[in-house]
Design an enzyme around this catalytic site. Sequence first.
Site, mmCIF file in Angstrom:
data_model
loop_
_atom_site.group_PDB
_atom_site.id
_atom_site.type_symbol
_atom_site.label_atom_id
_atom_site.label_comp_id
_atom_site.label_asym_id
_atom_site.label_seq_id
_atom_site.Cartn_x
_atom_site.Cartn_y
_atom_site.Cartn_z
ATOM 1 N N ARG A 1 -66.253 -32.679 129.963
ATOM 2 C CA ARG A 1 -66.255 -32.609 131.426
ATOM 3 C C ARG A 1 -65.892 -33.877 132.152
ATOM 4 O O ARG A 1 -66.857 -34.361 132.695
ATOM 5 C CB ARG A 1 -67.584 -31.934 131.543
ATOM 6 C CG ARG A 1 -67.319 -30.611 132.614
ATOM 7 C CD ARG A 1 -68.131 -28.884 132.449
ATOM 8 N NE ARG A 1 -67.765 -28.858 131.326
ATOM 9 C CZ ARG A 1 -67.822 -28.259 130.306
ATOM 10 N NH1 ARG A 1 -69.212 -28.690 130.827
ATOM 11 N NH2 ARG A 1 -68.128 -27.964 129.082
ATOM 12 N N SER B 1 -33.778 -16.541 167.387
ATOM 13 C CA SER B 1 -33.895 -17.603 167.797
ATOM 14 C C SER B 1 -34.671 -17.311 169.534
ATOM 15 O O SER B 1 -34.172 -16.398 169.645
ATOM 16 C CB SER B 1 -32.913 -18.854 168.063
ATOM 17 O OG SER B 1 -33.505 -20.043 169.301
ATOM 18 N N LYS C 1 -27.753 -18.191 168.205
ATOM 19 C CA LYS C 1 -28.249 -18.744 166.788
ATOM 20 C C LYS C 1 -28.510 -18.199 165.260
ATOM 21 O O LYS C 1 -28.893 -16.900 165.571
ATOM 22 C CB LYS C 1 -29.724 -19.599 166.812
ATOM 23 C CG LYS C 1 -30.324 -20.889 167.903
ATOM 24 C CD LYS C 1 -29.132 -21.605 167.023
ATOM 25 C CE LYS C 1 -30.107 -22.490 166.005
ATOM 26 N NZ LYS C 1 -30.763 -22.848 166.269
ATOM 27 N N ASN D 1 -29.903 -19.358 161.998
ATOM 28 C CA ASN D 1 -30.369 -20.266 161.429
ATOM 29 C C ASN D 1 -30.808 -19.442 159.858
ATOM 30 O O ASN D 1 -31.173 -18.316 159.652
ATOM 31 C CB ASN D 1 -32.133 -20.400 162.122
ATOM 32 C CG ASN D 1 -32.047 -20.983 163.148
ATOM 33 O OD1 ASN D 1 -30.972 -21.743 163.465
ATOM 34 N ND2 ASN D 1 -33.076 -20.320 164.208
#
Length: 455
Positions: free
Chosen positions: A315, A276, A282, A284
């Site tokens: 097409r 972080s 942190k 994560n």
Amino acid sequence: MSLPLFESFLTTTEMSQVFDDANVVQAMLDFEAALAQAQAQEGLISNETAALISNHCKAEKFDIPALVIAARRAGSMAIPLVKALTQSVAGENKEAATKVHWGSTSQDVIDTGSVLVTRQALKVIDNDLAPLCARLLDLAEEHLRTPVLARTLMQPAQTTTLGFKMVNWVAPLIRSRQALIDLAEMSLQVQLGGAIGTLAVMGEKGPAVARRVAHILELSPAQGNWHTQRDNWIRLGLEVAILTGSLGKIGKDLSLMSQGEVAELAEPTGQGRGGSSAMPHKRNPVSAMIALAAAARTPQKAATLLATLPQEHERSLGNWQAELAEWPGLFLSAHGSVSALREAFSGLVIDADRMRRNIDNLQGLIFAEAVSVYLAQAIGRPAAHQLMEELTGQTLAKQCHLADVVTETVQNDPDLSGKLDIDVVKSLFDPVKASVSAQQLTTVRLDELRQQLRA
């Protein structure tokens, strides 16, 4: 292919290179070279002409950004590319230049080029998908008996095993892997039909040329042109979308089990992974994040592919072009997801002790159903269910363990004590014993899934 900043970090360098502008253009030029070689083999043009055209089919010879700009006005990337290739060949031999792209059409070039690039993309995905599947199977076997809390509707339910949970994660991946193999065989086909799909310019030699082009490019020959018959091709793209969704399911569970309050699993750390900018503590789950981002973006692309199926006549005007634009994103997201999860599970941190504590912290309430079934042997199912409702209420009110409340009730109730075994009652609260059925099912599924993966 230069991706937008916030898309590039959600995929991989390998897949970005597959859909790089130069690689896509080279795939289209590979088709032109194969077409010339096939026509020479069928005697429609000379070997010298085919060799000359092939020598000029090198992406580095062309100004690709200029071709992209020209394509916006022309309405097709193939038109300025074929024009540039013709001019390049004409600079060496004007007569040979008249045979460039002979008997083909823009869609033949673009579709076959897309097929060649997609074949590369599928290999890149499988290079990570197969090892991820093998790793999950190994972890499932390693944690065959590791109890973990099962959760339904985001609430504690009963005990299962981590092995059983991982088997349920990997089974859809193995099914998608097999489906991609099967769909690739059906859909990675050469596209060669000429202006309206009839191969009219090459006459009776047309079908033979198409087969030779397929052989040269190591693709399956098509039964006919598929200019506006996109069913098998779209099925392949949709299976990539399904795979991405299945990877997202794993990412979702991984993110929930990695929450600090749960802390049963954790992605590997190191080298700034999952940090972080503000909070040093942190950790994560960035692999889960990438898988979830891919799963969130993919349904819209899949929906676009389905929306492009009703193509006009011989097409399409707009639908085919929309399909081409969405196609790379499916593979970019899919490989970003599978690569990220492979990295996560290669160093996954599994806290079996925390899993056990999370079970124990629920006061035995998750074993209520098993106890109710056992009590029903003595007093019948309705009475047992009513009794367990009362006992779970007492457990919550007293903030004690359900095992103690049930044991005391059985011992003090003559209708129960003479018919029920206290040791059996206590064993119903053992997480390992409670998950025996999960262990047995996992053992059977592991054998089946390993066989499927090897096949």
